[in-house]
Structures are given as C-alpha cells and as structure tokens.
Write an enzyme that holds these catalytic residues in place. Sequence first.
Site, PDB file in Angstrom:
ATOM      1  N   LYS A  81     -17.518  -0.964   6.783  1.00 17.46           N
ATOM      2  CA  LYS A  81     -17.963  -2.004   5.853  1.00 17.46           C
ATOM      3  C   LYS A  81     -19.488  -1.999   5.728  1.00 17.46           C
ATOM      4  CE  LYS A  81     -16.974  -6.697   4.418  1.00 17.46           C
ATOM      5  NZ  LYS A  81     -16.168  -7.899   4.638  1.00 17.46           N
TER       6      LYS A  81
ATOM      7  N   MET B 179      24.183   8.982   1.591  1.00 16.74           N
ATOM      8  CA  MET B 179      24.083  10.293   2.229  1.00 16.74           C
ATOM      9  C   MET B 179      24.468  10.209   3.705  1.00 16.74           C
ATOM     10  SD  MET B 179      23.659  13.428   1.893  1.00 16.74           S
ATOM     11  CE  MET B 179      22.655  14.202   0.652  1.00 16.74           C
TER      12      MET B 179
ATOM     13  N   PHE C 281     -11.004  -7.424  14.394  1.00 19.58           N
ATOM     14  CA  PHE C 281      -9.977  -7.890  13.453  1.00 19.58           C
ATOM     15  C   PHE C 281      -9.637  -6.773  12.454  1.00 19.58           C
ATOM     16  CE2 PHE C 281      -8.991  -9.966   9.322  1.00 19.58           C
ATOM     17  CZ  PHE C 281      -7.734 -10.433   9.686  1.00 19.58           C
ATOM     18  N   GLN C 282      -8.375  -6.463  12.334  1.00 18.11           N
ATOM     19  CA  GLN C 282      -7.849  -5.432  11.426  1.00 18.11           C
ATOM     20  C   GLN C 282      -8.478  -4.066  11.671  1.00 18.11           C
ATOM     21  OE1 GLN C 282      -7.846  -7.090   7.368  1.00 18.11           O
ATOM     22  NE2 GLN C 282      -5.758  -7.759   7.795  1.00 18.11           N
TER      23      GLN C 282
ATOM     24  N   GLU D 298       0.814  -1.221   0.000  1.00 17.49           N
ATOM     25  CA  GLU D 298       0.000   0.000   0.000  1.00 17.49           C
ATOM     26  C   GLU D 298       0.848   1.273   0.000  1.00 17.49           C
ATOM     27  OE1 GLU D 298      -0.440  -2.593   1.978  1.00 17.49           O
ATOM     28  OE2 GLU D 298      -2.521  -3.284   1.799  1.00 17.49           O
TER      29      GLU D 298
HETATM   30  C1  LIG Z   1      18.430  14.884   1.681  1.00 16.38           C
HETATM   31  C2  LIG Z   1      17.683  16.180   1.479  1.00 16.38           C
HETATM   32  C3  LIG Z   1      18.395  17.345   1.278  1.00 16.38           C
HETATM   33  C4  LIG Z   1      17.734  18.543   1.020  1.00 16.38           C
HETATM   34  N1  LIG Z   1      18.466  19.664   0.705  1.00 16.38           N
HETATM   35  C5  LIG Z   1      17.821  20.763   0.249  1.00 16.38           C
HETATM   36  C6  LIG Z   1      18.542  21.877  -0.273  1.00 16.38           C
HETATM   37  O1  LIG Z   1      19.777  21.908  -0.294  1.00 16.38           O
HETATM   38  N2  LIG Z   1      17.838  22.917  -0.769  1.00 16.38           N
HETATM   39  C7  LIG Z   1      16.466  22.929  -0.788  1.00 16.38           C
HETATM   40  O2  LIG Z   1      15.874  23.868  -1.323  1.00 16.38           O
HETATM   41  N3  LIG Z   1      15.765  21.923  -0.253  1.00 16.38           N
HETATM   42  C8  LIG Z   1      16.400  20.835   0.236  1.00 16.38           C
HETATM   43  N4  LIG Z   1      15.670  19.767   0.706  1.00 16.38           N
HETATM   44  C9  LIG Z   1      14.194  19.875   0.729  1.00 16.38           C
HETATM   45  C10 LIG Z   1      13.681  20.540   1.978  1.00 16.38           C
HETATM   46  O3  LIG Z   1      13.672  19.609   3.029  1.00 16.38           O
HETATM   47  C11 LIG Z   1      12.254  21.100   1.736  1.00 16.38           C
HETATM   48  O4  LIG Z   1      11.404  20.067   1.322  1.00 16.38           O
HETATM   49  C12 LIG Z   1      12.206  22.168   0.661  1.00 16.38           C
HETATM   50  O5  LIG Z   1      13.273  23.085   0.804  1.00 16.38           O
HETATM   51  C13 LIG Z   1      10.886  22.933   0.770  1.00 16.38           C
HETATM   52  O6  LIG Z   1      10.621  23.541  -0.449  1.00 16.38           O
HETATM   53  P1  LIG Z   1       9.739  24.831  -0.559  1.00 16.38           P
HETATM   54  O7  LIG Z   1      10.199  25.895   0.387  1.00 16.38           O
HETATM   55  O8  LIG Z   1       9.707  25.176  -1.994  1.00 16.38           O
HETATM   56  O9  LIG Z   1       8.312  24.442  -0.002  1.00 16.38           O
HETATM   57  P2  LIG Z   1       7.235  23.358  -0.409  1.00 16.38           P
HETATM   58  O10 LIG Z   1       7.291  22.247   0.571  1.00 16.38           O
HETATM   59  O11 LIG Z   1       7.250  23.025  -1.845  1.00 16.38           O
HETATM   60  O12 LIG Z   1       5.930  24.178  -0.032  1.00 16.38           O
HETATM   61  C14 LIG Z   1       5.173  24.859  -0.980  1.00 16.38           C
HETATM   62  C15 LIG Z   1       4.532  26.091  -0.361  1.00 16.38           C
HETATM   63  O13 LIG Z   1       3.728  26.677  -1.388  1.00 16.38           O
HETATM   64  C16 LIG Z   1       2.436  26.925  -0.875  1.00 16.38           C
HETATM   65  N5  LIG Z   1       1.488  26.797  -1.960  1.00 16.38           N
HETATM   66  C17 LIG Z   1       0.966  25.661  -2.479  1.00 16.38           C
HETATM   67  N6  LIG Z   1       0.099  25.947  -3.465  1.00 16.38           N
HETATM   68  C18 LIG Z   1       0.084  27.298  -3.571  1.00 16.38           C
HETATM   69  C19 LIG Z   1      -0.630  28.197  -4.410  1.00 16.38           C
HETATM   70  N7  LIG Z   1      -1.510  27.776  -5.331  1.00 16.38           N
HETATM   71  N8  LIG Z   1      -0.415  29.529  -4.256  1.00 16.38           N
HETATM   72  C20 LIG Z   1       0.448  29.983  -3.285  1.00 16.38           C
HETATM   73  N9  LIG Z   1       1.138  29.163  -2.472  1.00 16.38           N
HETATM   74  C21 LIG Z   1       0.955  27.834  -2.623  1.00 16.38           C
HETATM   75  C22 LIG Z   1       2.222  25.916   0.236  1.00 16.38           C
HETATM   76  O14 LIG Z   1       1.273  26.385   1.168  1.00 16.38           O
HETATM   77  C23 LIG Z   1       3.625  25.770   0.817  1.00 16.38           C
HETATM   78  O15 LIG Z   1       3.848  26.690   1.857  1.00 16.38           O
HETATM   79  C24 LIG Z   1      16.318  18.576   1.020  1.00 16.38           C
HETATM   80  C25 LIG Z   1      15.603  17.409   1.266  1.00 16.38           C
HETATM   81  C26 LIG Z   1      16.274  16.220   1.483  1.00 16.38           C
HETATM   82  C27 LIG Z   1      15.468  14.971   1.691  1.00 16.38           C
HETATM   83  C1  LIG Z   2      12.540   5.766   5.246  1.00 14.19           C
HETATM   84  C2  LIG Z   2      13.848   6.434   5.553  1.00 14.19           C
HETATM   85  N1  LIG Z   2      14.739   5.851   6.404  1.00 14.19           N
HETATM   86  C3  LIG Z   2      15.921   6.463   6.649  1.00 14.19           C
HETATM   87  C4  LIG Z   2      16.240   7.663   6.077  1.00 14.19           C
HETATM   88  C5  LIG Z   2      17.569   8.349   6.373  1.00 14.19           C
HETATM   89  N2  LIG Z   2      18.375   8.425   5.134  1.00 14.19           N
HETATM   90  C6  LIG Z   2      18.441   9.530   4.367  1.00 14.19           C
HETATM   91  S1  LIG Z   2      19.357   9.339   2.999  1.00 14.19           S
HETATM   92  C7  LIG Z   2      19.724   7.751   3.412  1.00 14.19           C
HETATM   93  C8  LIG Z   2      20.609   6.903   2.527  1.00 14.19           C
HETATM   94  C9  LIG Z   2      19.968   6.550   1.246  1.00 14.19           C
HETATM   95  O1  LIG Z   2      20.758   5.577   0.625  1.00 14.19           O
HETATM   96  P1  LIG Z   2      20.616   5.247  -0.905  1.00 14.19           P
HETATM   97  O2  LIG Z   2      19.216   5.006  -1.270  1.00 14.19           O
HETATM   98  O3  LIG Z   2      21.558   4.160  -1.248  1.00 14.19           O
HETATM   99  O4  LIG Z   2      21.024   6.611  -1.602  1.00 14.19           O
HETATM  100  P2  LIG Z   2      22.438   7.371  -1.666  1.00 14.19           P
HETATM  101  O5  LIG Z   2      22.458   8.361  -0.560  1.00 14.19           O
HETATM  102  O6  LIG Z   2      23.498   6.321  -1.528  1.00 14.19           O
HETATM  103  O7  LIG Z   2      22.451   8.024  -3.007  1.00 14.19           O
HETATM  104  C10 LIG Z   2      19.124   7.395   4.628  1.00 14.19           C
HETATM  105  C11 LIG Z   2      19.266   6.080   5.284  1.00 14.19           C
HETATM  106  C12 LIG Z   2      15.265   8.237   5.233  1.00 14.19           C
HETATM  107  N3  LIG Z   2      15.452   9.424   4.646  1.00 14.19           N
HETATM  108  N4  LIG Z   2      14.103   7.593   4.959  1.00 14.19           N
END
Ligand SMILES: Cc1cc2nc3c(=O)[nH]c(=O)nc-3n(C[C@H](O)[C@H](O)[C@H](O)COP(=O)(O)OP(=O)(O)OC[C@H]3O[C@@H](n4cnc5c(N)ncnc54)[C@H](O)[C@@H]3O)c2cc1C
Ligand SMILES: Cc1ncc(C[n+]2csc(CCOP(=O)(O)OP(=O)(O)O)c2C)c(N)n1
Length: 600
Positions: free
Chosen positions: A181, A496, A131-132, A69
């Site tokens: 259900k 990472m 159940f469930q 799911e």
């Molecule tokens: C490993 C990892 C590393 C990351 N590193 C970075 C990084 O270096 N740089 C980076 O930028 N991010 C990074 N992120 C992502 C970060 O965690 C956030 O998800 C991201 O920065 C949020 O993006 P955003 O500010 O564009 O907001 P979003 O989460 O895209 O939010 C959108 C906003 O727009 C608003 N909105 C939606 N629809 C409308 C509309 N019709 N009109 C007006 N407003 C609207 C919503 O209310 C919301 O506030 C990383 C994520 C991971 C997993």
């Molecule tokens: C469900 C979940 N568990 C743990 C993490 C923490 N985490 C962030 S990046 C990462 C490594 C991901 O490894 P891989 O898919 O091999 O990608 P790589 O960083 O090597 O490109 C982990 C464990 C996460 N983001 N999501």
Amino acid sequence: MSSDTSAAVPRPPARGSSAPVLTGAEAVVRSLELLGVTDVFGLPGGAILPVYDPLMDSSALRHVLVRHEQGAGHAAEGYAAASNKVGVAIATSGPGATNLVTAIADAYMDSVPIVCITGQVFSNLMGTDAFQEADIVGITMPITKHSFLVKDAADIPGAIAAAYEIAGTGRPGPVLVDITKDAQQAEAPFVWPPKIDLPGYRPVTKAHGKQIQAAAQLLAGASKPVLYVGGGVIRSQASAELLALAEATGAPVVTTLMARGAFPDSHAQHLGMPGMHGTVPAVLALQEADLLVSLGARFDDRVTGKAALFAPNAKVVHVDIDPAEISKIRSADVPIVGDLRDVLVDLGAAFQAVTGGARPDITDWWAFLDGLRDEFPLGYAQPTDGLLSPQYVISRIGELTGPEGVYAAGVGQHQMWAAQFIKYERPNAWLNSGGAGTMGYSVPAAMGAKVAEPDRVVWAIDGDGCFQMTNQELATCVINNIPIKVAIINNSSLGMVRQWQTLFYNGRYSNTDLNTGHDTIRIPDFVKLAEAYGCMALRVEKEEDVDAAIRTALETNDRPVVIDFVVSADAMVWPMVPQGVSNSYIQYARDHAPKFDEEA
Ligand SMILES: Cc1cc2nc3c(=O)[nH]c(=O)nc-3n(C[C@H](O)[C@H](O)[C@H](O)COP(=O)(O)OP(=O)(O)OC[C@H]3O[C@@H](n4cnc5c(N)ncnc54)[C@H](O)[C@@H]3O)c2cc1C
Ligand SMILES: Cc1ncc(C[n+]2csc(CCOP(=O)(O)OP(=O)(O)O)c2C)c(N)n1
C-alpha cells in the site's frame, strides 16, 4: 494510447528528470493504459484502494466489478482464451488475493495468459500478521510463471510491463504483481517504456533446423502417422499453419480437449478428441500409430491412460515452446523446442523438400481408421425416464448458434458432451478448464469472453453443481450489460461423480444428489434465482420446447438469459476408457459399446 485518456494527472517532472511524477497507484493505471489494456475485472478492498481511485477516472480502462474474486480470475481467463489477449484481474490483500488462487492455478494448468494485480499491506507491517495480510507471492509461486512483490513506487511500471510480457510470451500463463500500500501511495518519476530486465527469461521461438529436418524425414517415412494436436496450437494461433501441414501430409489429426477448434471438426482428416472420453478412432489412432507428431500437447494422463502402455510402437516428434514439457511423460525421438507457428511453417517446407510435394501412401492406415469411424460413431442413448437427453440439448445449442459462437463449459459430464457434440470449426470458440477441472469456471469465463468479443454469441454451458459455485456473476453481467447465455444442464446431481459411482461403486450414490431438478424439490429454483438477478429465465423439460428456448435466448441481447434444461441423471458420457486400462481397448470398446438410438 493517447495521453488524454490517462487517469493520472502528472505532477511536474522532478528536477533534472523529464519523467512526470505519479503516485504508485496512478502508475499502475497508466501502465495498464500504455500496454493497451482496455478491460480489467476486480473487486476493491483496503490494500488496493489507492489504485481504485485513479482507476475511476480512466476512460481507457473499463473495470468490471465482480461479486467474487474467483470470478475476476476466471473472467480474465475467458477474456484471454476467447481473444488471445492478456486478461487482467485485480484484488485486495489477504482473502481478496487468496480468492484469486483457484483461477490462477487454473490458468497455470491451461497456459492462459493473465496478469493478477493484488494490494499488499504496508511494507513495514509485512510479516507481522497485519490485518488482511497473506503471503500471496509465496502462495502463488508454484502456480504462476512469476510473482512480483513491489515495495517501491518507482518499480511499478517495470513490474507491470514485465508481468504483461511474461504472461503473454513463450508458454502463456498467469503472473502476479503484489504491490504494498505504501508503494501505491508514494510518488515516483513515471518512466515509460520501462527497462525490462528479465535475466533467464528467453523463450525459444525458432526451432533448430536439424530437428525440423529429422521430423520431416520421419513424417515422410511413416506408415501410420498421427498429428496429436494440443492447446498449444490455439495459444500460438497456428491453426492455418496446422491445416496446411495436415493437408500436405494427409495424416489423421486428433485434437485434445484443450485443442477443440484448433482443426475444423468438419475436416475429413479429423478423428476427433482422444483420451478417456475421446472417440474410439482418435484413441486407437494414437495407440496404433508408428509416429506421433505432438504439437503443443502434453501427454496428459487423461489422454495417454497408463503412460507406460501408451502408443507402444510409435516414434515421437514432440514440439513445445516449453522445454520442460519435452520428454516429461514420454521420451521424444525428435524434440523440437519452438513456437508452433514458426515450427509448422518450417516443418511444412522441410516435408515438401523431402517428399517433393507427393503425399506419402498411407491408404492402409486410413482404411483401418475409416473402419473404426464406421464401427464406433459418436452417439447417445435416449433416456428412459422421460427427461431430456443432455446430449440432444447441447447438440441443438451448437447447431442453432453455429461455429462463430463461443462456448464456455463448466466441469463434468456436460463439459464432455459439449466437447463431443458441438462442432468446432475455429480456434478460441471452445473455452474450458482442462488441466485443473475447476467447477465454477463457466459463468465468469463466459462473462470475460463476452467482454472481449462483444459481437459474438457467448454461451456458458454449465452443470447444476458448477453453476452453484459462481452464479453470482450473473449480477455482474446484468449490471454491466454483458448479455451472456447460460444453459444449465440440470441433472440434479454431481453427474460426473455419479457416473463413476454407477460404474465403479455399484451405484451407491454417496452425496451426489443436489436436489436441483426434481419435480417437487428444486433447491434452488434456477428460474427464480436467475430472475432475481435480473436475467431472462426459462425452464425446458420437453424435447419439443428445446429449440424455441434456444432461439429465444439467441434473440435476447438486452440481458443475460438462463435456461434450466431439466435432463436425465442417468445419461452417461461414452466412450470411456476406464482409468488404468490400456488404451489398446478395441475389445473393451466392443464389449461395452452402448446401444445408441441415434447417431450424432
Ligand atoms: C472431467 C475431465 C475429463 C477430461 N477428459 C479428457 C479427454 O478425454 N481427452 C482429453 O484430451 N483431455 C481430457 N481432459 C483434459 C485433460 O485433463 C488435459 O487438460 C488436456 O488433455 C491437456 O491438453 P493438451 O495436451 O492439449 O495440453 P495443454 O494443457 O493445452 O498444453 C498446451 C501445451 O502447448 C504448449 N504451448 C503453448 N504455447 C505454445 C506455442 N506458442 N508453441 C508451442 N507450444 C506451445 C504448452 O507449453 C503446453 O505444453 C479432461 C479434463 C476434465 C476436467
Ligand atoms: C472445485 C471442484 N470441486 C470438485 C470437483 C470434482 N468434480 C468433478 S466433476 C463434478 C460434478 C460436477 O457436477 P455438475 O456441475 O452438476 O456437472 P455434471 O457432471 O452433472 O454435468 C465434481 C464434483 C471439481 N472438479 N472441482
């Protein structure tokens, strides 16, 4: 939708009513049909079985039977993110419903419009640990825009229609409809369109004229403005309006991870992605600005670093459709609540009126930013262990596929490289899990995107860790003829996390080696695994074979293709602003700039 596509065989209307009588289960199917839904992702079980019966007869609804799911939830997300439509997922009660939770949380964080329909135990058994039984409404209340519990068949059309409306309007997000259900089995008059009464739900789309005026004045007077573009621009489908405003103002643009593609990468005013792994020019543009115009961005800590030290000299215009976002992290000088598509048009007109069409002179600002672009280009070092460079592989996928493709990433290093080294020219081309950072997103999201956009090439760019969380959906893809392409960026590790261990834990690699890409041990062997699912599978270990494998994948459309790219585990994601360091990190960037052999 014409009535001849309906699965439901209506009984005669009840006396004194013109509405046909349907079971609750038939009403679920009919409501989805009438809302124009064409594709749903799900997996049946006891508590949702009544719905699966009429679903079988619907020629308007294609049901894709997933293997887990969570896959249904991410597929619905990918479907929505690629097409701007509302995605739909279906699951049974208890574990079926809880398996959806990660995807629901993911959609909530990234503002993705999905409707999740779950079966619930008989209403007279609720609260007895039947159940469930799981209180999925309670579980999901904090991670949905709304969760409905329906115990009466007559309420089903209204609940489904309201869920669809809530998911797709205002700030998009997930909505859950949990149906007992007995409600699915009971009969009731099917009234369509149902009366939707949502007291308190009135998304503001049209912004206040005075605020627009104030924002235009600030934009016209700023000497160091930046358009800080977020995922809201993509959700509001406002890229054309953004382009017009950007060109009218001449201001630099940065696009967050969630906004990649909202503004063309090839545009001269684009500085790239800000934040922890953003380009140095984008990070420093925000940091040095005297005006931030935040457009559907939420000042996430991955972008701001230490919020108290972020952009200390900037005034802030903050546009968001969700009033709760305004001034949540950073106090706004000009708060604007509204839909970006309207706001950008109004702001453009107000700016034109203030300036008379003349662009403000921000030559000095551009000289500074262009200097940074020259000094800090994006690039990467060639690995010294003879293994492939992951950045090279990802660049070639982008170059050979082109901007019309869709790229769904997992989470980790490969996600950052896919954000940095693929050129995005259009919205909805880049799908990823930004807010929750959900490993396992990529394969099912790509599957959903391919169902929504069958004519596009859809890549899942995945890590070897992420791939092992949801790769069972390859079976779904093979059986349902959903020919996605999967690039496993196989560094044989949780890359990472390993990168953080390299930088902050003295290279002590505690539990990050996955043993998926070594010469002698490949557990699992991804080629054999993909072949077992019925995919075409290739392994690439040498740079000279990269293009041929990608071309083979692009030419193969009768089944999914999985390419196991065996890459170096030592490759690093640069740039990187360490957590907790101020974004005023020009000296840090200079001190730590990696030596690149090659510019990207
Ligand atoms: C490993 C990892 C590393 C990351 N590193 C970075 C990084 O270096 N740089 C980076 O930028 N991010 C990074 N992120 C992502 C970060 O965690 C956030 O998800 C991201 O920065 C949020 O993006 P955003 O500010 O564009 O907001 P979003 O989460 O895209 O939010 C959108 C906003 O727009 C608003 N909105 C939606 N629809 C409308 C509309 N019709 N009109 C007006 N407003 C609207 C919503 O209310 C919301 O506030 C990383 C994520 C991971 C997993
Ligand atoms: C469900 C979940 N568990 C743990 C993490 C923490 N985490 C962030 S990046 C990462 C490594 C991901 O490894 P891989 O898919 O091999 O990608 P790589 O960083 O090597 O490109 C982990 C464990 C996460 N983001 N999501």
